[in-house]
Design a protein around this motif. Structure first.
Motif, mmCIF file in Angstrom:
data_model
loop_
_atom_site.group_PDB
_atom_site.id
_atom_site.type_symbol
_atom_site.label_atom_id
_atom_site.label_comp_id
_atom_site.label_asym_id
_atom_site.label_seq_id
_atom_site.Cartn_x
_atom_site.Cartn_y
_atom_site.Cartn_z
ATOM 1 N N PRO A 208 0.831 -1.213 0.000
ATOM 2 C CA PRO A 208 0.000 0.000 0.000
ATOM 3 C C PRO A 208 0.861 1.255 0.000
ATOM 4 N N VAL B 254 -4.570 10.498 -1.047
ATOM 5 C CA VAL B 254 -5.275 9.310 -0.566
ATOM 6 C C VAL B 254 -4.298 8.559 0.327
ATOM 7 N N SER C 34 -5.012 2.922 3.453
ATOM 8 C CA SER C 34 -6.423 2.781 3.817
ATOM 9 C C SER C 34 -6.686 2.562 5.308
ATOM 10 N N ASN C 35 -5.862 1.859 6.029
ATOM 11 C CA ASN C 35 -6.164 1.603 7.436
ATOM 12 C C ASN C 35 -5.410 2.546 8.381
ATOM 13 N N ARG D 65 -10.830 16.168 5.599
ATOM 14 C CA ARG D 65 -10.989 14.781 5.175
ATOM 15 C C ARG D 65 -12.448 14.642 4.769
ATOM 16 N N ASP E 273 -14.151 12.638 2.939
ATOM 17 C CA ASP E 273 -14.796 11.326 2.920
ATOM 18 C C ASP E 273 -13.862 10.334 3.579
ATOM 19 N N GLY E 274 -14.126 9.055 3.432
ATOM 20 C CA GLY E 274 -13.323 8.056 4.123
ATOM 21 C C GLY E 274 -11.980 7.768 3.512
ATOM 22 N N SER E 275 -11.670 8.427 2.358
ATOM 23 C CA SER E 275 -10.417 8.066 1.713
ATOM 24 C C SER E 275 -9.523 9.256 1.379
ATOM 25 N N ASN E 276 -10.084 10.430 1.176
ATOM 26 C CA ASN E 276 -9.278 11.568 0.744
ATOM 27 C C ASN E 276 -8.885 12.478 1.902
ATOM 28 N N SER F 75 0.989 9.449 6.020
ATOM 29 C CA SER F 75 0.039 8.832 6.947
ATOM 30 C C SER F 75 0.782 7.801 7.796
#
Lengths: 110, 115
Positions: free
Chosen positions: B2, B24, B27-28, B69, B71-74, B94
């Motif tokens: 990732p 982005v 993800s976690n 942020r 949404d959940g990804s950007n 991140s």
């Protein structure tokens, strides 16, 4: 305020010629010391984290060591693909930011 | 493996214009950051973001800067009215958790040129 000083600014080595890069730091309580590699036009790529004096970590031809005041990145028998800028950064206790040094630009000549 | 992705890779804008840099994160990951690097200078911290709010910011991060942020990804960095001195590489990063067990992972940056 956390401070990081790296030396030398630039280093040219022949392929196979081992050497060390230095990172001196001052921080009010060390949470972690980080080594990154940065290629031109790219972001820093994580190499190692060291947490306490005496700790050592290795990855291929690289070995990082840590004392209470400095860290060394030892490069053994380097290859041309090891050419990059190597960045050192510290994170102090109680904050959420890395303080970077200016880096050492390493060139390995075939 | 990732990775953190950033868009655009290069943005040219005129002084006084607004820009939005996009990222982005992995993800976690739960902690998000913006750093910048002026040509030939150190990588400098701008802001850290956790649990939908700023957790720390530097003196550079003044009222002209904001993060979101949406949404959940950007994860975005907005500069409201760009200045010439905002020209730099902007890196998003991140980490999985805060603290000493989780390194920061950086994207490849957005080169911002203000003319």
């Amino acid at each position: 305020e956390d401070q990081v000083t790296q030396s030398p600014e630039a280093l040219r080595l022949q392929e196979g010629e081992s050497s060390s890069l230095n990172c001196s730091y001052t921080v009010s309580g060390l949470r972690g010391l980080f080594w990154y590699r940065q290629d031109p036009g790219k972001g820093p790529e994580f190499l190692f984290t060291l947490y306490s004096a005496g700790e050592e970590k290795e990855k291929e031809r690289l070995k990082a060591t840590l004392t209470k005041k400095e860290s060394f990145l030892h490069i053994t028998a380097p290859k041309p693909e090891d050419s990059a800028t190597y960045l050192c950064a510290v994170e102090g206790l109680g904050n959420e930011k890395l303080t970077f040094g200016t880096g050492t630009r390493l060139t390995i000549i075939p | 493996e990732p990775e953190v992705t950033q868009t655009p890779s290069h943005q040219v804008t005129q002084m006084g214009q607004e820009v939005i840099l996009r990222c982005v994160p992995i993800s976690n990951h739960l902690y998000f950051y913006w750093y910048r690097q002026i040509l030939g200078q150190k990588v400098e911290f701008l802001v850290s973001f956790y649990n939908n709010e700023i957790s720390e910011k530097s003196e550079i991060f003044d009222d002209q800067f904001s993060v979101e942020r949406p949404d959940g990804s950007n994860f975005t960095l907005k500069i409201r009215s760009t200045k010439l001195e905002d020209s730099a590489m902007y890196f998003c990063a991140s980490r999985l958790i805060g603290g000493d067990k989780s390194p920061l992972h950086f994207g490849n940056g957005t080169r911002l040129t203000v003319t």
